[in-house]
Scaffold this active site. Sequence first.
Site: not given
Length: 347
Positions: A13, A16, A195
Amino acid sequence: MINSRALYGFPFSGIGLALCERLLSRGSRSLRLCLACRNMRRAEAARSVLLTSHPAAQVDLLHMDTSSVSSVMRAAQEFRRRHDRLDYLYLNAGIMPNPQLNVTAFFKGLFSSKIITMFSTGVGILTQKDGVTSDSLSEVFATNLFGHFLLIRELEPLLCRAGQTSQLIWTSSSNAHRSAFNLEDIQHEGGTQPYSSSKYASDLLSLALNTHYNKQGLYSSVICPGFVMTNLTYNILPSFPAFLWTLLMPVFFLIRIIANTFTLTPQNGTEALFWLFKQKPESLDPYAKYHSLASGLVNSYTQPRKMDIDLETSEFLYERLLQLESEVRQKLTEQPKDAHRHPAGSE
């Protein structure tokens, strides 16, 4: 597939899906999309949305979980079975699990000159608690970096074909900081910013891949989508009431007048991804990160910015990834085949 282009990515979603919409809107009959997704229900939903707006589109689905070595291997094998070429590989899978907000730093930042940097990078206010995969790898490292590296290695025969130019496009982040990365701990097992470490490592790896693969017609580029309101953004503050996000949106749009990194919408966030699709990869700067930016008038554009990376560090990382690849392949050969039927996180 001889006369068509295969595009491979990770659109669930948000950015992308918005990218797929833009690519299909080009009207190219030769374009074929392959959506590699962990959650197949969401993949089917994304495919349905795309076919509703583009009924003639060729959209394939492939089950893959980049946190699982065996899942990546199986997916690559299946892709090679179905297709004989691959022109664009969008490497977009990413997680930021269990983000922890420093509330004091957050509210101090709201009323300081650091508010723009705080929202666009998360510096000083976010830490994460990482997990461990079934392959005994750090979860963020495996999902955001190593799974992609294995995929590239497995698809090398399709990416490096004589007379063909192929392109890798990594979705990085403004949160990619050298200070979070340690060559002695590439999985970031001893830190609190996995991250940031994984995204900085992807910047380094892109440079190393260009060094090793350009002569074979494979090129790698890195993009930053900017500050986009997606599920990943909302999950940074999971207890933050939805109505407060709504109240903050006008503030974000005002900030964009002076901070072009606040792209905010998935459509604007795809600007650099889509721009790279139209470029000749051999003309691109391997040391540049291509940023999606938006002006106060909602005009989106792409701008290259030099990354804080160097060739020596990128080569060290590349060698360590090759070594880790050898180790995990060895483990796979030593384990029973039925041990890999249900990779962690698959649905």
